[in-house]
Design an enzyme around this catalytic site. Structure first.
Site, short mmCIF file in Angstrom:
data_model
loop_
_atom_site.label_atom_id
_atom_site.label_comp_id
_atom_site.label_asym_id
_atom_site.label_seq_id
_atom_site.Cartn_x
_atom_site.Cartn_y
_atom_site.Cartn_z
CE LYS A 1 -3.57 2.44 2.51
NZ LYS A 1 -4.55 2.41 3.61
CE LYS B 1 -5.93 1.94 -0.72
NZ LYS B 1 -6.42 2.03 0.62
CD GLU C 1 5.66 -3.65 3.70
OE1 GLU C 1 5.00 -4.54 4.26
OE2 GLU C 1 6.02 -2.62 4.29
C1 PBG Z 1 -7.08 3.35 5.25
C2 PBG Z 1 -7.54 3.23 3.85
C3 PBG Z 1 -7.46 4.21 2.86
C4 PBG Z 1 -8.03 3.66 1.71
C5 PBG Z 1 -8.45 2.38 2.03
N1 PBG Z 1 -8.11 2.12 3.34
C6 PBG Z 1 -7.02 5.62 2.92
C7 PBG Z 1 -5.71 5.99 3.41
O1 PBG Z 1 -4.80 5.18 3.55
O2 PBG Z 1 -5.58 7.18 3.67
C8 PBG Z 1 -8.15 4.36 0.38
C9 PBG Z 1 -9.15 3.80 -0.57
C10 PBG Z 1 -9.47 4.69 -1.70
O3 PBG Z 1 -8.85 5.75 -1.91
O4 PBG Z 1 -10.39 4.34 -2.46
N2 PBG Z 1 -7.95 2.75 6.14
#
Ligand code: PBG
Length: 323
Positions: free
Chosen positions: A194, A247, A232
């Site tokens: 992520k 992601k 990771e």
């Molecule tokens: C954090 C989380 C985020 C997203 C999913 N889980 C936001 C972040 O890390 O600030 C983003 C998902 C999206 O942008 O569609 N719980």
């Protein structure tokens, strides 16, 4: 001598093109992300994400029926808290919005794989994904809280637990807590790679989870790093993750491909809020053709190697494929 090879031969008719098509986008691997807030009768559209709502568990259930009827197999639930505090304690409340939503879906016996996002940022007053100690996001102190949150989702009836916080060791902490409480069969989908991305902007409006100070660079990954993503993923698998996620998706198609080639586990890709918002904004301006570009984007993510795709376009795509 004119070339004997003429690739155009296989592009002459739609019938032939359809037969030799390498990637067939299907809703079978779709996961539809949804935002659930406390209360009842609440349904508010998120301004930067047309067609996506922040809603209470009762309204969410209605949309879940629609999701099921469209043949989308799964939803990912994000909770929004009324009562935010330093530790994010509403995250593991048995009467929290996510917990209630899961119970509602279970009671209605919907045929949906219910995944839950496990993170603290929607629940903490400071908006960070972990607890703060000496001005920093403290890794190890956060782990038991994430484990409690995961456990409360499991008790409410979740089918898959998906930690997105990016603390080190969280998959192991969650796996241990689940196993110790009889949830040995409950899979974990780890947000393994992520990145610290600008494309989460609209999500933070939806989940009211923007950090109140600083940013997430000390825990989310540097967009410049590809090898680190493999590291990771490897660590999360060692800790007991059953599936892994990359992601966002679009600026990271190479990472999806590398993860797909290196590891033999199901790979998910998250077509995030900012990627959705860009398409919607351009379509509203008449600058892009929605169906065409959405299908092209999802084809690209699948071609890169994603088995599952989290996308806010899921319902639209399901309708287009049925038509
Ligand atoms: C954090 C989380 C985020 C997203 C999913 N889980 C936001 C972040 O890390 O600030 C983003 C998902 C999206 O942008 O569609 N719980």
């Amino acid at each position: 001598m004119f070339p004997v090879e003429r690739p155009r031969r296989l592009r002459r008719t739609e019938a032939i093109r359809g037969m030799v098509r390498e990637t067939r986008v299907s809703t079978r691997g779709f996961i539809y992300p949804m935002f659930v807030c406390p209360g009842s009768g609440v349904r508010v559209e998120i301004s930067s994400m047309p067609g996506v709502y922040r809603q209470s568990a009762d309204k969410l259930l209605e949309e879940c029926r629609e999701v099921e009827s469209l043949g989308i197999p799964s939803v990912m639930l994000f909770g929004i808290a009324d009562q935010k505090d330093e530790r994010g304690s509403e995250a593991w409340s048995p009467t929290g919005a996510v917990q209630k939503a899961i119970e509602g879906i279970r009671r209605a016996k919907l045929n949906l794989v219910v995944m839950t996002d496990v993170c603290l940022c929607e629940y903490t007053s400071h908006g960070h994904c972990g607890v703060i100690e000496k001005g920093e996001v403290a890794n190890d102190a956060t782990l038991p809280l994430l484990a409690d949150e995961a456990l409360s989702h499991a008790r409410a009836g979740a089918d898959v637990i998906a930690p997105s916080d990016m603390m080190d060791g969280r998959v192991a902490a969650i796996r241990r807590a689940l196993d110790a409480n009889g949830f040995t069969e409950l899979p974990i989908l780890a947000y393994a790679a992520k990145y610290c991305s600008g494309f989460y902007g609209p999500f933070r409006e939806a989940a009211q989870s923007a950090p109140q100070f600083g940013d997430r660079r000390s825990y989310q990954m540097d967009p410049a790093n590809g090898r680190e993503a493999l590291r990771e993923v490897e660590l999360d698998l060692e800790e007991g993750a059953d599936m892994v996620m990359v992601k966002p998706a679009l600026a990271y198609l190479d990472v999806i491909r590398r993860v797909r080639e290196r590891f033999d586990v199901p790979v998910a890709a998250y077509n995030v809020s900012g990627e959705y918002a860009m398409v919607k904004a351009a379509v509203r301006n008449g600058w892009l053709e929605e169906q065409r570009v959405v299908m092209e984007i999802l084809t690209g993510i699948q071609r890169a190697g994603a088995d599952m795709i989290l996308t806010y376009h899921a319902k639209d795509v399901a309708r287009w494929l049925k038509a």
